[in-house]
Design a protein around this motif. Structure first.
Motif, PDB file in Angstrom:
ATOM      1  N   ILE A 483       9.690 -11.011 -14.822  1.00  0.00           N
ATOM      2  CA  ILE A 483       8.930 -12.578 -15.685  1.00  0.00           C
ATOM      3  C   ILE A 483       8.241 -12.317 -16.386  1.00  0.00           C
ATOM      4  O   ILE A 483       7.063 -11.809 -17.094  1.00  0.00           O
ATOM      5  CB  ILE A 483       8.341 -13.497 -14.426  1.00  0.00           C
ATOM      6  CG1 ILE A 483       7.447 -12.112 -14.135  1.00  0.00           C
ATOM      7  CG2 ILE A 483       9.220 -13.016 -12.932  1.00  0.00           C
ATOM      8  CD1 ILE A 483       5.568 -12.694 -12.845  1.00  0.00           C
ATOM      9  N   HIS A 484       8.958 -13.298 -17.180  1.00  0.00           N
ATOM     10  CA  HIS A 484       7.665 -13.425 -18.994  1.00  0.00           C
ATOM     11  C   HIS A 484       6.900 -15.055 -18.430  1.00  0.00           C
ATOM     12  O   HIS A 484       8.697 -16.240 -18.693  1.00  0.00           O
ATOM     13  CB  HIS A 484       8.236 -12.748 -20.309  1.00  0.00           C
ATOM     14  CG  HIS A 484       8.614 -12.524 -20.271  1.00  0.00           C
ATOM     15  ND1 HIS A 484       9.283 -14.128 -20.298  1.00  0.00           N
ATOM     16  CD2 HIS A 484       9.922 -11.905 -20.649  1.00  0.00           C
ATOM     17  CE1 HIS A 484      11.136 -13.601 -21.814  1.00  0.00           C
ATOM     18  NE2 HIS A 484      11.168 -12.085 -20.821  1.00  0.00           N
ATOM     19  N   GLY A 485       6.996 -15.895 -19.582  1.00  0.00           N
ATOM     20  CA  GLY A 485       6.728 -16.999 -20.144  1.00  0.00           C
ATOM     21  C   GLY A 485       8.109 -18.043 -20.421  1.00  0.00           C
ATOM     22  O   GLY A 485       8.200 -19.207 -20.372  1.00  0.00           O
ATOM     23  N   SER A 486       8.808 -17.231 -21.149  1.00  0.00           N
ATOM     24  CA  SER A 486      10.044 -17.475 -21.468  1.00  0.00           C
ATOM     25  C   SER A 486      11.000 -17.677 -20.804  1.00  0.00           C
ATOM     26  O   SER A 486      12.408 -18.192 -20.810  1.00  0.00           O
ATOM     27  CB  SER A 486      10.298 -16.774 -23.159  1.00  0.00           C
ATOM     28  OG  SER A 486       9.552 -16.922 -24.146  1.00  0.00           O
ATOM     29  N   LYS A 487      10.969 -17.279 -19.463  1.00  0.00           N
ATOM     30  CA  LYS A 487      12.111 -17.450 -18.414  1.00  0.00           C
ATOM     31  C   LYS A 487      12.388 -18.837 -17.800  1.00  0.00           C
ATOM     32  O   LYS A 487      10.979 -18.766 -17.882  1.00  0.00           O
ATOM     33  CB  LYS A 487      12.300 -16.297 -17.997  1.00  0.00           C
ATOM     34  CG  LYS A 487      12.553 -14.453 -18.012  1.00  0.00           C
ATOM     35  CD  LYS A 487      11.954 -13.538 -17.205  1.00  0.00           C
ATOM     36  CE  LYS A 487      12.766 -12.259 -17.395  1.00  0.00           C
ATOM     37  NZ  LYS A 487      14.630 -12.496 -17.388  1.00  0.00           N
ATOM     38  N   THR A 488      13.300 -19.284 -17.669  1.00  0.00           N
ATOM     39  CA  THR A 488      13.274 -20.407 -17.044  1.00  0.00           C
ATOM     40  C   THR A 488      12.416 -20.646 -15.168  1.00  0.00           C
ATOM     41  O   THR A 488      12.427 -19.443 -14.682  1.00  0.00           O
ATOM     42  CB  THR A 488      15.065 -21.138 -16.370  1.00  0.00           C
ATOM     43  OG1 THR A 488      15.738 -20.187 -15.872  1.00  0.00           O
ATOM     44  CG2 THR A 488      15.693 -21.132 -17.947  1.00  0.00           C
ATOM     45  N   GLN A 489      12.540 -21.811 -15.166  1.00  0.00           N
ATOM     46  CA  GLN A 489      11.660 -21.534 -13.749  1.00  0.00           C
ATOM     47  C   GLN A 489      12.349 -20.980 -12.947  1.00  0.00           C
ATOM     48  O   GLN A 489      11.419 -20.325 -11.208  1.00  0.00           O
ATOM     49  CB  GLN A 489      10.975 -22.953 -13.116  1.00  0.00           C
ATOM     50  CG  GLN A 489      10.187 -23.280 -11.848  1.00  0.00           C
ATOM     51  CD  GLN A 489       8.729 -22.412 -12.134  1.00  0.00           C
ATOM     52  OE1 GLN A 489       8.535 -22.346 -13.575  1.00  0.00           O
ATOM     53  NE2 GLN A 489       8.169 -21.799 -11.141  1.00  0.00           N
ATOM     54  N   GLU A 490      14.031 -21.037 -12.745  1.00  0.00           N
ATOM     55  CA  GLU A 490      14.254 -20.383 -11.730  1.00  0.00           C
ATOM     56  C   GLU A 490      14.593 -19.356 -11.856  1.00  0.00           C
ATOM     57  O   GLU A 490      14.692 -18.198 -10.532  1.00  0.00           O
ATOM     58  CB  GLU A 490      16.541 -21.339 -11.935  1.00  0.00           C
ATOM     59  CG  GLU A 490      15.987 -22.611 -11.360  1.00  0.00           C
ATOM     60  CD  GLU A 490      15.518 -23.265 -12.295  1.00  0.00           C
ATOM     61  OE1 GLU A 490      15.381 -23.226 -13.622  1.00  0.00           O
ATOM     62  OE2 GLU A 490      15.291 -24.984 -11.933  1.00  0.00           O
ATOM     63  N   GLU A 491      14.472 -18.303 -12.662  1.00  0.00           N
ATOM     64  CA  GLU A 491      14.222 -17.092 -13.072  1.00  0.00           C
ATOM     65  C   GLU A 491      12.894 -16.777 -12.600  1.00  0.00           C
ATOM     66  O   GLU A 491      13.057 -15.284 -11.705  1.00  0.00           O
ATOM     67  CB  GLU A 491      14.607 -17.203 -14.521  1.00  0.00           C
ATOM     68  CG  GLU A 491      16.384 -17.183 -15.029  1.00  0.00           C
ATOM     69  CD  GLU A 491      16.482 -17.252 -17.021  1.00  0.00           C
ATOM     70  OE1 GLU A 491      17.437 -16.244 -17.204  1.00  0.00           O
ATOM     71  OE2 GLU A 491      15.019 -17.084 -17.260  1.00  0.00           O
TER      72      GLU A 491
END
Length: 641
Positions: A483-491
Motif C-alpha cells: 500500500i502507498h498513497g498512489s494506490k486506489t482505495q480498493e487496492e
C-alpha cells in the motif's frame, strides 16, 4: 533746557542713551543677567557644594569662580534638560535637579553602557549562550495563530470552565487521598499535569461501564486498563480537555472511543436523534487506514451494546476514496459518531450533509502527525462549524513540547497525561540495527524474513521502493501485498484486509501504515531504510510489540542516512537499553558538551535526543517547504484524499 538735552542725547551712542534712560527709571534698577549665565553660576555653586557627592572636584575647573564665565556655555548645555523646571523654580531659589552623570557627556555614557554589556556577555557561560540561542529559534518558529475557529477569535469567545458531564467516580475512589493517587500514578509511571485532575482508576468496572462493554473487553482479552487508560478514561469521562501521550500499542484508541460511545448512548437514551441531527462527537484521523480501523472499533462496540438491549449507535465513516452513497441510509436518521479524515470532513460540512450543532466531543488521533502533514488550516475550518463549546482530546505517541504548547490554545484547563517520555520507543520492541549497503538491502530482506514466522511488515520511504520490494518478493515466492498513497482505495483496503486475515504473509508500505494501525499478531517489522525523522521511526516500529506482546524491529542503515537521524537513533537505543551497533557507537556525539554544561539533552522542536534545535533536520525541512510555498502536497494527497 529741553532743547539742549535733546541735542546732547543725539550726539551720544544708542547704548549710552538707553543706559541713561534706564537710570532715569530710578535707583532700584538691577542690571539684566542672561539666563545661561545665571544657570552657569548656580551650577558652579552646586558643584562647589556637592562636588564630593557627584565625584566631580573643583580642580577640573568647572567649580571655580574664575572659570565660571568661560564654562557658562558648557554648563548651560548640560543643565538644558532641566531648563523648564529651573526656569519655574528660579524665583523660588530652589536647586535644580542634577543627576550624578550630569558632568559626563552622552558619548562617554554610551561607551560605558556598551562596555557593561560586553562584560555581561563575556561573563555568560557557554550553556547560557546556547540556551538563549535556542530560545530565540523556538520563539521565532512558534505558531502564534490560535488553534480555534475564526468566529471565536473574532468575537473574543473564551471558555473558562470545562464541559460538565453526569459521570462521577465511585465513592471509594473519590475518598482516596492525594498521596494514595500519587502512589498509584508513580507505580504505573503515569505523569498527569493540570488543575483538579480526575482520579486514576485501576478497574473498568469502577468506571461504571455497562455490562455489554465489559463483555466486549473480556472477549478481546482485555482484563484491566493500561496505564494510559487508567488516567485517560476518567479524564475523558469527566468532560475534561486532554493531551494524551503514550507509546505505541498502549491502548490509546480505547481511551477515546469508550467515552464517546457512552456520551452518544446517554444522549440517545434521553432523547433519540431525529433526521438531520448529530453527530454527538467525532474523531479526526490523519490517514484513511487509521480512520477505517477506528470506525471498525466503534462499530464493534455499538453492535455489542445493541445486542445487550441498548439503543443503536450510528457511526458514519467520512474519508476520501469511498462512495458516500453507500452510507446514505444513515442520513435518514440521526448520526451519533463521525470518524473522518480532515479533507473529506471539511467537504461534507461545506456541502451541509450534516452539521455540528449538537457536537460536544472532538478527538484528534495522532494529532502531532496531522499538524505536521499540513492539515492545520483544515482543522481550523472544521472548528468554525461548532456552535457551542466542545471537549477536545488529542492523542499521539510522539508529541513534542512545541505541539503541546500550540494545542493548548484550543483547550480549556487541559489535563496532560503522559506515560513515559513523549517520543520514546515501545520497550516491548527488540530493536536491531544493521549496516547494509544500498545495493544489498533488497537481497538481505529474504534473510531477515527468516527471523520470525509471518506476518511481517516492511516499511520503505518512497513508493517506488515499495513496488520494487513487492515485485522482488513475489518473484521469490513470498505472498506479499503493498500500500502507498498512489494506490486506489480498493487496492489499499484489499491489501490491509488480506494481511490482517493472514491470507498474505508480508505487507510492504510507506508511512500510511505507520500511523496508529493495529496489527496485533505482527512479531517482526523491517525498516528497509531509516526515515528522515525520528518520530517516524518510533511510529514504524510501534506496529509490533502491541498490547504487552514482544516484537522485533530490524532497521537497515548505511551512508545514505543523515548523521543527525543516526545520532537520534543512537540515543533512542540507549534510552530503551537496546544494543547499539559499533557503527553508531563510533559517531561523535555533539550533544555531549551540553551534558558537561549541565543542560538537558534533546531538541525542543522535534523531541530528538541526538541533536539540538540549532541542528534540527525537521525544522530545516519545514522552513524550506514554507519558503517554497509547499507543505508536502504529495504526502497529504496520498495519505488522506
Amino acid at each position: 533746557m529741553a532743547t539742549e538735552r535733546s541735542r546732547d542725547n543725539a550726539t551720544k551712542r544708542p547704548s549710552e542713551t538707553n543706559f541713561e534712560d534706564e537710570l532715569d527709571v530710578g535707583d532700584d534698577y538691577v542690571p539684566y543677567v542672561p539666563l545661561a549665565k545665571r544657570r552657569a553660576e548656580k551650577y558652579s555653586k552646586l558643584i562647589s557644594k556637592k562636588g564630593a557627592d557627584f565625584g566631580i572636584h573643583s580642580s577640573n575647573g568647572y567649580g571655580s569662580e574664575q572659570d565660571s564665565h568661560g564654562a557658562s556655555l558648557h554648563n548651560s548645555v548640560r543643565a538644558g534638560s532641566s531648563g523648564a523646571n529651573e526656569e519655574n523654580n528660579e524665583d523660588e531659589g530652589t536647586v535644580p535637579n542634577v543627576g550624578p552623570l550630569a558632568g559626563v557627556s552622552l558619548i562617554e555614557q554610551s561607551v560605558e553602557i556598551r562596555k557593561a554589556q560586553v562584560n555581561a556577555e563575556e561573563q555568560k557561560t557557554d550553556a547560557q549562550r546556547a540556551m538563549e540561542e535556542e530560545a530565540k529559534i523556538l520563539a521565532a518558529v512558534t505558531e502564534r495563530k490560535q488553534l480555534a475557529s475564526v468566529e471565536e477569535i473574532s468575537k473574543g469567545i473564551v471558555y473558562r470552565d470545562p464541559i460538565k458531564t453526569t459521570w462521577r467516580p465511585p465513592r471509594h475512589v473519590r475518598e482516596m487521598t492525594e498521596e494514595q493517587l500519587a502512589a498509584v500514578r508513580q507505580k504505573y509511571h503515569i505523569d498527569a499535569e493540570g488543575e483538579d485532575i480526575p482520579p486514576v482508576i485501576k478497574a473498568f468496572r469502577d468506571m461504571k461501564f455497562p455490562k455489554p462493554v465489559l463483555d466486549y473487553l473480556k472477549n478481546k482479552g482485555i482484563k484491566m486498563p493500561t496505564p494510559i487508560q487508567m488516567q485517560g478514561l476518567p479524564v475523558a469521562l469527566s468532560g475534561r480537555d486532554m493531551i494524551g501521550i503514550a507509546f505505541t500499542g498502549s491502548g490509546k484508541t480505547l481511551s477515546f472511543t469508550l467515552p464517546l460511545v457512552m456520551r452518544a448512548l446517554e444522549e440517545e437514551t434521553k432523547m433519540p436523534l431525529a433526521k438531520g441531527e448529530g453527530p454527538i462527537g467525532m474523531v479526526v484521523c490523519p490517514s484513511r487506514e487509521l480512520a477505517r480501523q477506528t470506525y471498525e472499533g466503534f462499530m464493534a462496540l455499538a453492535d455489542m451494546l445493541h445486542k445487550g438491549g441498548y439503543a443503536q449507535i450510528k457511526i458514519l465513516l467520512c474519508m476520501g476514496g469511498i462512495n458516500m452513497q453507500d452510507q446514505a441510509s444513515l442520513f435518514h436518521g440521526g448520526i451519533h459518531v463521525v470518524v473522518a479524515t480532515p479533507g473529506r470532513l471539511q467537504d461534507m460540512l461545506a456541502k451541509k450533509k450534516f452539521n455540528l450543532d449538537l457536537c460536544t466531543y472532538m478527538c484528534m488521533d495522532e494529532a502531532d502527525r496531522m499538524l505536521d502533514m499540513g492539515f492545520e488550516e483544515e482543522v481550523r475550518t472544521i472548528l468554525s462549524y461548532f456552535k457551542h463549546q466542545r471537549q477536545t482530546i488529542l492523542y499521539s505517541a510522539t508529541m513534542p513540547k512545541k505541539i503541546q504548547d500550540f494545542a493548548r490554545s484550543a483547550l480549556v484547563k487541559p489535563v496532560v497525561v503522559n506515560v513515559g517520555r513523549a517520543g520514546a520507543a515501545n520497550l516491548d520492541v527488540i530493536q536491531e540495527v544493521e549496516y547494509v549497503k544500498q545495493e544489498a538491502k533488497i537481497v538481505y530482506l529474504l534473510e531477515c524474513l527468516q527471523k520470525t514466522p509471518p506476518p511481517v511488515l516492511i516499511f520503505a520511504e518512497n513508493k517506488n521502493d515499495v513496488d520494487d520490494i513487492q515485485e522482488y518478493l513475489l518473484l521469490k515466492g513470498v505472498e506479499a501485498v503493498s500500500i502507498h498513497g498512489s494506490k486506489t482505495q480498493e487496492e489499499r483496503e484489499y491489501a490491509i484486509n488480506a494481511f490482517k486475515s493472514y491470507q498474505k504473509d508480508v505487507l510492504v508500505a510507506t508511512d500510511v501504515a505507520s500511523k496508529g494501525l493495529d496489527f496485533a499478531e505482527i512479531h517482526h517489522v523491517i525498516l528497509f531504510d531509516m526515515p528522515k525523522e525520528i518520530e517516524d521511526y518510533v511510529h514504524r516500529i510501534g506496529r509490533t510489540g502491541r498490547s504487552g506482546k514482544t516484537g522485533i524491529a530490524t532497521t537497515f542503515i548505511n551512508m545514505n542516512s543523515s548523521e543527525q537521524i543516526l545520532l537520534d537513533l543512537k540515543h533512542l537505543l540507549k534510552e530503551a537499553k537496546q544494543r547499539v551497533p559499533p557503527v553508531l557507537e563510533a559517531l561523535e556525539d555533539p550533544t555531549e558538551k551540553y551534558k558537561d554544561m549541565g543542560v538537558a539533552g534533546g531538541c525542543g522542536y522535534c523531541g530528538g535526543l541526538g541533536h539540538r534545535v540549532t541542528e534540527c533536520p525537521k525544522l530545516e525541512q519545514q522552513q524550506k517547504s514554507k519558503n517554497s510555498g509547499m507543505m508536502r502536497p504529495s504526502e497529504r494527497a496520498g495519505n488522506e484524499m
